[in-house]
Design a protein around this motif. Structure first.
Motif, PDB file in Angstrom:
ATOM      1  N   TYR A 182      -4.289  -8.440  -2.719  1.00 37.69           N
ATOM      2  CA  TYR A 182      -3.941  -7.173  -3.059  1.00 37.69           C
ATOM      3  C   TYR A 182      -3.862  -6.975  -4.699  1.00 37.69           C
ATOM      4  O   TYR A 182      -4.029  -6.224  -5.133  1.00 37.69           O
ATOM      5  CB  TYR A 182      -2.804  -6.707  -2.475  1.00 37.69           C
ATOM      6  CG  TYR A 182      -2.258  -5.380  -2.500  1.00 37.69           C
ATOM      7  CD1 TYR A 182      -2.762  -4.281  -1.407  1.00 37.69           C
ATOM      8  CD2 TYR A 182      -1.569  -4.837  -3.678  1.00 37.69           C
ATOM      9  CE1 TYR A 182      -2.481  -3.005  -1.734  1.00 37.69           C
ATOM     10  CE2 TYR A 182      -1.428  -3.449  -3.929  1.00 37.69           C
ATOM     11  CZ  TYR A 182      -1.571  -2.571  -2.841  1.00 37.69           C
ATOM     12  OH  TYR A 182      -1.356  -1.253  -3.029  1.00 37.69           O
ATOM     13  N   ASP A 213       2.320   1.708  -3.453  1.00 38.69           N
ATOM     14  CA  ASP A 213       1.365   2.294  -4.252  1.00 38.69           C
ATOM     15  C   ASP A 213       1.415   3.932  -4.274  1.00 38.69           C
ATOM     16  O   ASP A 213       1.088   4.216  -5.433  1.00 38.69           O
ATOM     17  CB  ASP A 213       0.150   1.656  -4.017  1.00 38.69           C
ATOM     18  CG  ASP A 213      -1.186   1.978  -4.995  1.00 38.69           C
ATOM     19  OD1 ASP A 213      -0.503   1.717  -6.304  1.00 38.69           O
ATOM     20  OD2 ASP A 213      -2.191   2.460  -5.144  1.00 38.69           O
ATOM     21  N   SER A 219       0.852  -1.203   0.194  1.00 37.38           N
ATOM     22  CA  SER A 219       0.059  -0.030   0.038  1.00 37.38           C
ATOM     23  C   SER A 219       0.821   1.358   0.038  1.00 37.38           C
ATOM     24  O   SER A 219       0.510   2.365  -0.874  1.00 37.38           O
ATOM     25  CB  SER A 219      -0.892  -0.088   1.340  1.00 37.38           C
ATOM     26  OG  SER A 219      -1.563   1.215   1.012  1.00 37.38           O
TER      27      SER A 219
END
Length: 355
Positions: free
Chosen positions: A51, A23, A20
């Motif tokens: 994910y 990203d 995350s």
């Protein structure tokens, strides 16, 4: 543009957060993330797969009964598609923001490898106690033996050009957890490097990979690279195992002869003790993730070892006794018996692999 490899080992608690964060930091960069998972169960792979359903730039490569960050990194880079190849840990210790900093360093066409380096601006590492001291000792040994132009040659977060990876790929040993040493010491020349300062963060999941095998891998890798492959890491480790067998057999035979045990019985018993020493060294050299987790598992491994090496006892002992019969010193006779048994074992193993 970028292929980032993350090698995981039982890091299901951290890998989702790492992906995350990446990203956020890489959203304007054309990239892919390849997670190479060696975990003992499916939990890490399940997190990555979930994910990846919403993030197609994430790819999962699952390995079974494999171990070692270096070999996992090479597997990931071999299937990567990017111009820049990078690596970082999946336990949250590496700051994902460092990847952008490394890319900026590699924007210089003269740079081959960019490294997130502890100790560049600060003597701290983000590690605590023994792990910090081992890291500093490993850094010092690497500098002494290889002269690698980096303040942190043990860093696990770095990036390189595909051209440099192509140049060194055939010489990579894929041993252990210190892939950066392999990458910078395997070329026909030393790479042009750049460094960016970093500190390790608190681990968000997983456990330290530091154990005796990691230290052994580092030492044997340094020997292999220092000698340009004349003494490979595998050969050094096998030599250490044979030496431990020899020392244990010498010691036990000397004690048994002092106790006036008949030489034929003392020789048979000493070979058994020698094999026990060999088994102990083999256990130490086995990565922690591949060691038995229960007493029953350890017993099964011990029995399997003796089942594969049982013929060493009569072969080693009989040859050594024959040498003693022609007035050869027992220390030399034991050496001959150990070498004969080892040669027989390795020839049998090669024949089995070829078949």
């Amino acid at each position: 543009m970028l292929s980032l490899v993350i090698c995981t080992l039982d890091e299901h608690e951290a890998i989702g957060g790492v992906l995350s964060e990446l990203d956020e930091h890489l959203q304007d960069i054309n990239h892919e993330i390849i997670v190479v998972d060696d975990s003992t169960d499916e939990r890490t792979a399940n997190v990555v797969h979930a994910y990846a359903l919403a993030h197609p730039q994430v790819r999962l490569l699952r390995r079974y009964k494999a171990s070692g960050l270096s070999s996992a990194a090479i597997k990931g880079w071999d299937i990567a598609r990017g111009r820049i190849l990078a690596i970082m840990d999946g336990d949250g210790q590496h700051d994902p923001a460092m990847i952008r900093a490394l890319l900026q360093k590699l924007s210089d066409p003269n740079i081959d490898v960019a490294v997130a380096s502890r100790y560049l601006d600060d003597s701290r590492s983000g590690l605590n106690g023994l792990r910090h001291r081992i890291s500093r000792t490993g850094t010092w040994l690497t500098d002494i033996m290889l002269g690698v132009p980096l303040v942190d040659p043990l860093s696990g977060c770095f990036a390189m050009t595909r051209e440099w990876y192509t140049q060194v790929r055939r010489e990579l040993s894929g041993l252990g957890f210190k892939i950066l040493i392999d990458v910078v010491a395997s070329g026909s020349r030393r790479p042009h490097t750049a460094q960016a300062p970093t500190l390790l963060r608190a681990r968000a999941g997983g456990a330290s990979k530091l154990d005796t095998r990691v230290i052994i891998d580092l030492m044997t890798l340094l020997i292999e690279k220092r000698t340009r492959g004349r003494f490979t890491a595998a050969a050094v480790m096998n030599g250490a195992a044979v030496f431990s067998t020899l020392c244990m057999q010498w010691l036990s035979l000397g004690v048994l002869l002092k106790l006036a045990i008949p030489i034929w019985l003392a020789m048979l018993l000493s070979v058994s003790f020698g094999l026990a020493g060999r088994f102990a060294i083999d256990h130490i050299m086995t990565p922690r993730s591949l060691r038995p987790r229960t007493f029953q598992g350890a017993c099964r491994q011990w029995l399997a070892f003796y089942a594969s090496r049982w013929s060493d006892i009569p072969l080693n002992a009989c040859f050594a006794l024959a040498l003693c019969g022609v007035h050869c010193p027992w220390t030399v006779a034991v050496l001959g018996g150990v070498l004969l048994a080892e040669s027989r074992y390795h020839l049998t193993q090669r024949a089995g692999v070829s078949a």
